[in-house]
Design a protein around this motif. Structure first.
Motif, mmCIF file in Angstrom:
data_model
loop_
_atom_site.group_PDB
_atom_site.id
_atom_site.type_symbol
_atom_site.label_atom_id
_atom_site.label_comp_id
_atom_site.label_asym_id
_atom_site.label_seq_id
_atom_site.Cartn_x
_atom_site.Cartn_y
_atom_site.Cartn_z
ATOM 1 N N ARG A 87 0.834 -1.204 0.000
ATOM 2 C CA ARG A 87 0.000 0.000 0.000
ATOM 3 C C ARG A 87 0.866 1.250 0.000
ATOM 4 N N LEU A 88 0.592 2.147 -0.952
ATOM 5 C CA LEU A 88 1.246 3.447 -1.028
ATOM 6 C C LEU A 88 0.141 4.492 -0.976
ATOM 7 N N ALA A 89 0.035 5.173 0.150
ATOM 8 C CA ALA A 89 -1.095 6.060 0.391
ATOM 9 C C ALA A 89 -1.207 7.168 -0.644
ATOM 10 N N MET A 90 -2.443 7.525 -0.951
ATOM 11 C CA MET A 90 -2.737 8.660 -1.818
ATOM 12 C C MET A 90 -3.627 9.641 -1.067
ATOM 13 N N ILE A 91 -3.565 10.881 -1.473
ATOM 14 C CA ILE A 91 -4.336 11.945 -0.850
ATOM 15 C C ILE A 91 -5.633 12.143 -1.622
ATOM 16 N N ARG A 92 -6.711 12.402 -0.881
ATOM 17 C CA ARG A 92 -7.964 12.741 -1.561
ATOM 18 C C ARG A 92 -7.937 14.215 -1.922
ATOM 19 N N PHE A 93 -8.123 14.490 -3.212
ATOM 20 C CA PHE A 93 -8.161 15.856 -3.705
ATOM 21 C C PHE A 93 -9.589 16.136 -4.182
ATOM 22 N N PHE A 94 -9.802 17.231 -4.870
ATOM 23 C CA PHE A 94 -11.149 17.609 -5.284
ATOM 24 C C PHE A 94 -11.810 16.551 -6.155
ATOM 25 N N TYR A 95 -11.026 15.888 -6.998
ATOM 26 C CA TYR A 95 -11.591 14.911 -7.912
ATOM 27 C C TYR A 95 -11.209 13.488 -7.528
ATOM 28 N N GLY A 96 -10.966 13.259 -6.246
ATOM 29 C CA GLY A 96 -10.651 11.916 -5.783
ATOM 30 C C GLY A 96 -9.172 11.726 -5.520
ATOM 31 N N ALA A 97 -8.743 10.464 -5.484
ATOM 32 C CA ALA A 97 -7.343 10.142 -5.214
ATOM 33 C C ALA A 97 -6.459 10.833 -6.238
ATOM 34 N N TYR A 98 -5.433 11.489 -5.737
ATOM 35 C CA TYR A 98 -4.625 12.303 -6.643
ATOM 36 C C TYR A 98 -3.189 12.368 -6.147
ATOM 37 N N GLU A 99 -2.285 12.427 -7.110
ATOM 38 C CA GLU A 99 -0.892 12.709 -6.796
ATOM 39 C C GLU A 99 -0.250 13.374 -8.001
ATOM 40 N N LYS A 100 0.545 14.377 -7.745
ATOM 41 C CA LYS A 100 1.301 14.980 -8.842
ATOM 42 C C LYS A 100 2.437 14.028 -9.193
ATOM 43 N N HIS A 101 2.412 13.534 -10.395
ATOM 44 C CA HIS A 101 3.408 12.550 -10.811
ATOM 45 C C HIS A 101 4.555 13.204 -11.579
ATOM 46 N N ASP A 102 4.768 14.483 -11.342
ATOM 47 C CA ASP A 102 5.715 15.241 -12.157
ATOM 48 C C ASP A 102 7.100 14.606 -12.235
ATOM 49 N N ASP A 103 7.660 14.211 -11.093
ATOM 50 C CA ASP A 103 9.018 13.659 -11.087
ATOM 51 C C ASP A 103 9.091 12.356 -11.881
ATOM 52 N N ALA A 104 8.135 11.456 -11.620
ATOM 53 C CA ALA A 104 8.141 10.170 -12.309
ATOM 54 C C ALA A 104 7.910 10.344 -13.806
ATOM 55 N N LEU A 105 6.964 11.206 -14.160
ATOM 56 C CA LEU A 105 6.689 11.435 -15.580
ATOM 57 C C LEU A 105 7.872 12.097 -16.271
ATOM 58 N N ALA A 106 8.568 12.987 -15.540
ATOM 59 C CA ALA A 106 9.743 13.645 -16.119
ATOM 60 C C ALA A 106 10.820 12.629 -16.475
ATOM 61 N N ILE A 107 10.966 11.608 -15.628
ATOM 62 C CA ILE A 107 11.935 10.543 -15.915
ATOM 63 C C ILE A 107 11.563 9.837 -17.217
ATOM 64 N N LEU A 108 10.283 9.534 -17.381
ATOM 65 C CA LEU A 108 9.836 8.822 -18.579
ATOM 66 C C LEU A 108 9.941 9.685 -19.829
ATOM 67 N N VAL A 109 9.650 10.977 -19.687
ATOM 68 C CA VAL A 109 9.752 11.890 -20.822
ATOM 69 C C VAL A 109 11.209 12.062 -21.238
ATOM 70 N N THR A 110 12.073 12.298 -20.243
ATOM 71 C CA THR A 110 13.492 12.507 -20.518
ATOM 72 C C THR A 110 14.121 11.285 -21.192
ATOM 73 N N ALA A 111 13.640 10.112 -20.818
ATOM 74 C CA ALA A 111 14.162 8.874 -21.402
ATOM 75 C C ALA A 111 13.590 8.603 -22.793
ATOM 76 N N GLY A 112 12.691 9.451 -23.253
ATOM 77 C CA GLY A 112 12.114 9.265 -24.583
ATOM 78 C C GLY A 112 11.102 8.141 -24.663
ATOM 79 N N LEU A 113 10.483 7.814 -23.523
ATOM 80 C CA LEU A 113 9.521 6.714 -23.480
ATOM 81 C C LEU A 113 8.093 7.188 -23.721
ATOM 82 N N ILE A 114 7.796 8.384 -23.240
ATOM 83 C CA ILE A 114 6.458 8.941 -23.407
ATOM 84 C C ILE A 114 6.574 10.423 -23.781
ATOM 85 N N GLY A 115 5.481 10.969 -24.252
ATOM 86 C CA GLY A 115 5.387 12.397 -24.496
ATOM 87 C C GLY A 115 4.112 12.910 -23.866
ATOM 88 N N ILE A 116 4.032 14.204 -23.678
ATOM 89 C CA ILE A 116 2.837 14.808 -23.098
ATOM 90 C C ILE A 116 1.998 15.376 -24.227
#
Length: 215
Positions: A87-116
């Motif tokens: 279990r990795l806890a998540m915070i309830r935000f206005f639209y439900g469970a939410y987390e800013k995934h900026d760091d993790a997504l930045a790793i994937l973008v920088t590695a050329g795996l995904i784009g936004i």
């Protein structure tokens, strides 16, 4: 600098994004698939991070289909003590469970795996789509081959995919809100575990204690 946990998050999200994506016939930036929306990403990630809520959905699947394989899957979650260990806890935000995934997504973008992808309004909420490149699928395959312990992420994403059943992110959020413990969580607070309640529900369907636990 990215933390070690950011790379773990990136690995989990990589399997979520590849498993939950849909092939695209008209790529805009060389992508081979697209994952639609942050709402869907957070809904999927919630079930990845809360094994007890996922097991609850498996019980619902059993109730609707009488397919006992769902009970077996749910029982394995408890046998492996996942509600405590994974279990990795998540915070309830206005639209439900939410987390800013900026760091993790930045790793994937920088590695050329995904784009936004472009932002667009969906039900008055600004949503971001994620462009998935072939390299992301290739990396998932090599991870499974080179690091067998990480197969859990592949297998769990596949189970979440079955539970999600192609539903939109907003529909998945509505489904998750049906759990009163989730809905009653105050804004900005951690969504609580429902382990004991799900355990009782599961044992009532099995008509016996969960394997490896006391009666």
């Amino acid at each position: 600098m990215h933390s070690h946990s950011a790379y773990i998050d990136a690995t989990r999200l990589l399997f979520v994004l590849t498993t939950g994506s849909e092939p695209t016939a008209s790529p805009t930036k060389g992508e081979v698939a697209i994952f639609v929306g942050e709402t869907k990403l957070n809904a999927w990630d919630f079930w990845m991070r809360y094994p007890d809520y996922l097991a609850d959905e498996m019980i619902e699947k059993y109730d609707g289909t009488s397919d006992t394989s769902w009970l077996a899957e749910a029982e394995q979650i408890f046998i492996d003590n996942e509600p405590e260990q994974r279990r990795l806890a998540m915070i309830r935000f206005f639209y439900g469970a939410y987390e800013k995934h900026d760091d993790a997504l930045a790793i994937l973008v920088t590695a050329g795996l995904i784009g936004i992808g472009g932002r667009k309004a969906v039900d008055r909420v600004q949503e971001t789509n994620f462009l998935i490149y072939q390299s992301a699928f290739d990396l998932c395959a090599s991870i499974v081959n080179d690091e067998p312990v990480l197969k859990w992420y592949r297998d769990r994403a596949a189970l979440v995919n079955q539970i999600a059943s192609g539903r939109r992110g907003s529909t998945l959020k509505d489904r998750q809100y049906e759990r009163i413990e989730y809905a009653r969580t105050k804004l900005g607070k951690e969504i609580p575990s429902i382990e004991s309640d799900v355990r009782e529900r599961l044992e009532s369907r099995l008509n016996r204690p969960i394997k490896g636990t006391a009666a």
